[in-house]
Write an enzyme that holds these catalytic residues in place. Structure first.
Site, PDB file in Angstrom:
ATOM      1  N   SER A 149      -5.257  -1.166   1.343  1.00  0.00           N
ATOM      2  CA  SER A 149      -5.279  -1.427  -0.082  1.00  0.00           C
ATOM      3  C   SER A 149      -4.524  -0.315  -0.806  1.00  0.00           C
ATOM      4  O   SER A 149      -3.699   0.382  -0.209  1.00  0.00           O
ATOM      5  CB  SER A 149      -6.734  -1.541  -0.553  1.00  0.00           C
ATOM      6  N   TYR A 163       0.265  -6.368  -8.559  1.00  0.00           N
ATOM      7  CA  TYR A 163      -0.039  -5.715  -7.280  1.00  0.00           C
ATOM      8  C   TYR A 163      -1.439  -5.112  -7.304  1.00  0.00           C
ATOM      9  O   TYR A 163      -2.223  -5.278  -6.364  1.00  0.00           O
ATOM     10  CB  TYR A 163       1.012  -4.637  -7.029  1.00  0.00           C
ATOM     11  N   LYS A 167      -4.628  -6.042  -4.884  1.00  0.00           N
ATOM     12  CA  LYS A 167      -5.322  -5.056  -4.062  1.00  0.00           C
ATOM     13  C   LYS A 167      -6.801  -4.955  -4.433  1.00  0.00           C
ATOM     14  O   LYS A 167      -7.652  -4.705  -3.571  1.00  0.00           O
ATOM     15  CB  LYS A 167      -4.638  -3.698  -4.189  1.00  0.00           C
TER      16      LYS A 167
END
Length: 255
Positions: A149, A163, A167
């Site tokens: 992550s 993004y 994550k």
């Protein structure tokens, strides 16, 4: 030559690393092979996977299978799983490392195609691979799944918001799958900070290094091989009582 260690050793294990042809993925694939594992190196570019697989075989004498796969594709994920089990009959360690964070000029300029691509690679692919391989692990001898992550998941910034959201979702999957596949399958995550991988070519290094002096406790960005300790811990018997855990690995970043 491989390293034998009862606590961190992986002799006889099979590890599958997505995004395994470069950067953090390459470092983890090599570290697993050095500790005795056979390795499946997966990424979008077959020639890059083949180069790492050859290096592993030459250096450590381990079996290494290169497979071209785009984890944003459900079908590619399924094909990857089948190829891995056809070749080795098992997967003991799965590392969901493949990721992507394209640049965009502003949030209102983010196109649907970019948003979908980011979610697919960083979240959809890991879901499919973990569901498929985790189910097989749980029905067999168990295993370890590691999701790579980002600290962006807890410190989202406007310049990489899709993004960061993906994550954050991956962190959620990590805890959920730990419950789903326990007690024999351990699922953990590493929230990585800034590492000096290939992406660093696009950095203003002077600005990054200057910011690190005040924004990171260790006053520097990470080197790719510094992912190895955490990746070995989660994959090995050393982490036998650790699941559903998400480790921050960012040098003590504060912003």
């Amino acid at each position: 030559m491989t390293i034998s260690d009862p606590l961190f050793g992986l002799t006889g294990k099979v590890a599958l690393v997505t995004g395994g042809s470069r950067g953090l993925g390459r470092e983890m694939a090599i570290a697993y092979a050095e500790r005795g594992a056979d390795v499946i190196v997966a990424s979008r570019k077959l020639d890059a996977c083949e180069a790492v697989a050859t290096e592993i075989s030459d250096r450590f004498g381990r079996r290494a299978l290169p497979i071209a796969a785009n984890v944003s594709s459900w079908q590619d994920c399924d094909n990857l799983v089948e190829a891995a089990y056809d070749a080795f009959g098992r997967v003991d360690v799965l590392v969901n490392n493949a990721g992507l964070s394209p640049l965009y000029p502003s949030l209102d300029a983010v196109e649907e195609s970019l948003f979908d691509k980011v979610i697919a690679i960083n979240l959809k692919g890991p879901f499919r691979l973990t569901a498929s391989i985790g189910t097989r692990m749980a029905a067999g001898e168990g295993g370890s799944i590691i999701n790579i992550s980002s600290v962006g998941a807890i410190r989202p910034r406007p310049e990489f918001l899709p993004y960061a959201a993906a994550k954050a979702g991956l962190n959620t999957l990590t805890e959920g799958f730990a419950r789903a596949f326990g007690p024999t399958v351990r699922v953990n995550g590493i929230m990585a900070g800034r590492f000096r991988t290939d992406i660093a070519k696009a950095w203003d290094l002077d600005a990054v290094n200057e910011a690190a002096k005040t924004g990171i406790a260790l006053q520097r960005v990470g080197e790719p091989n510094e992912i190895v300790g955490a990746a070995l811990y989660f994959a090995s018997p050393a982490a036998s009582y650790c699941t559903g855990t998400i480790l921050r690995l960012d040098g003590g970043a504060t912003d």
